[in-house]
Design an enzyme around this catalytic site. Structure first.
Site, short mmCIF file in Angstrom:
data_model
loop_
_atom_site.label_atom_id
_atom_site.label_comp_id
_atom_site.label_asym_id
_atom_site.label_seq_id
_atom_site.Cartn_x
_atom_site.Cartn_y
_atom_site.Cartn_z
CE1 TYR A 45 44.59 40.90 38.98
CE2 TYR A 45 45.36 42.43 40.66
CZ TYR A 45 45.35 41.16 40.11
OH TYR A 45 46.08 40.16 40.69
CE LYS B 240 48.19 40.55 37.03
NZ LYS B 240 47.42 39.53 37.72
CB VAL C 243 50.79 40.31 34.54
CG1 VAL C 243 51.17 40.96 35.87
CG2 VAL C 243 50.53 41.40 33.50
#
Length: 311
Positions: free
Chosen positions: A138, A166, A213
């Site tokens: 992330y 992400k 996302v």
């Protein structure tokens, strides 16, 4: 559930509905899961930034993740944030998430104490060594004060430590350079790159990102499902039209009073207020601002939902 290789599509980072007392509202969380699944999303992500994981006690994190896993009931993969300051704490969060039935873990670089890139790489390898679940990095520099560069990421992809990324850096140029480097090495066929940039998702998909996302995907998951379908079919004019509508709707993230709350708090309050107005969740409270948005701001959110065709 086995994670697709590479993971793609629309993966909403679920909000965590709260009661006025700050407890996890399990019933509303179940309703939110049904809301996004009905739109056709490809997976869900619990305990991320939109899920206010940093504000939740460990018990509340586990209550939220348990509720998501039970509500999803195997219909799509469940990604779980194992986000904490140090490797040992992340490992504990990872074990808890695995025990509750998560299908993959989402992990940031260490934070609070600054981490050297070599320490960050070691962190991801140590977390991955302690779990059987796929690991998604992330990248969120504003929160962890470091950037996951290709120099850090590519060796971790090549040795199988990471299954995906992400990207919430907001740096589309850096994202494109990473995507080019992955393609040159043939790694794009197994490593998922997911963008967290709601207003520029179409640009990331055009550059080669595998999925989106979007925090705004809590509010309008069907819009992002349409956007993704257009992009994958090469219908870029239609994708741009859908992105323009979603970008206008994203203005609800800016309805908070800038003298009283941060941009991140405003966005969360906007998302939850919209979900409350749509009848998905019972209470719009956020952990940092339990009273929610002022009535004037609620009116703006209501207007934006109407202009987007959602109310």
């Amino acid at each position: 559930m086995r994670l697709p290789v590479p993971l793609g599509g629309v993966v909403p980072p679920l909000c965590t509905p709260l009661t006025p007392d700050g407890d996890v509202d399990v019933r509303s969380l179940g309703a939110l899961v049904e809301h996004v699944l009905a739109a056709g999303v490809d997976a869900v992500f619990a305990l991320g930034s939109s899920g206010e994981a940093a504000f939740l006690t460990d018990d509340r994190r586990r209550t939220a993740l348990r509720a998501v896993v039970e509500a999803v009931d195997g219909r799509v993969p469940v990604l779980a944030g194992a986000i904490d300051m140090t490797t040992a704490r992340v490992q504990a969060q990872a074990r808890a998430a695995a025990a509750l039935g998560a299908d993959a873990l989402v992990v940031t670089a260490p934070f609070y104490a600054g981490a050297h890139p070599a320490e960050t790489a070691d962190h991801f390898r140590r977390v991955r060594a302690g779990t059987d679940l796929p690991l998604i990095a992330y990248d969120i520099p504003p929160a962890v004060h470091s950037k996951l560069t290709p120099a850090v990421l590519l060796p971790l992809v090549e040795d199988g430590t990471l299954a995906g990324l992400k990207d919430s850096s907001g740096d589309l140029g850096a994202l494109r350079r990473l995507l080019v480097a992955l393609r040159e090495r043939g790694l794009d066929r197994t490593f998922a790159v997911l963008t967290g940039s709601e207003p520029a998702a179409d640009a990331a998909l055009l550059a080669g990102a595998h999925g989106v996302v979007p925090g705004l995907g809590n509010v309008d998951p069907a819009g992002y499902v349409r956007l993704y379908a257009h992009a994958r079919a090469g219908r870029w004019r239609e994708a741009t039209t859908e992105q323009d509508r979603l970008t206008a709707l994203f203005a609800l993230a800016d309805t908070g009073d800038p003298t009283a709350m941060s941009a991140g708090s405003s966005a969360l309050a906007g998302f939850k207020t919209a979900l409350h107005l749509l009848g998905v969740i019972a209470c719009p409270a956020t952990a940092a601002h339990p009273r929610g948005l002022p009535e004037e701001s609620v009116g703006v959110v209501r207007r934006l939902l109407g202009e987007a065709g959602l109310l």
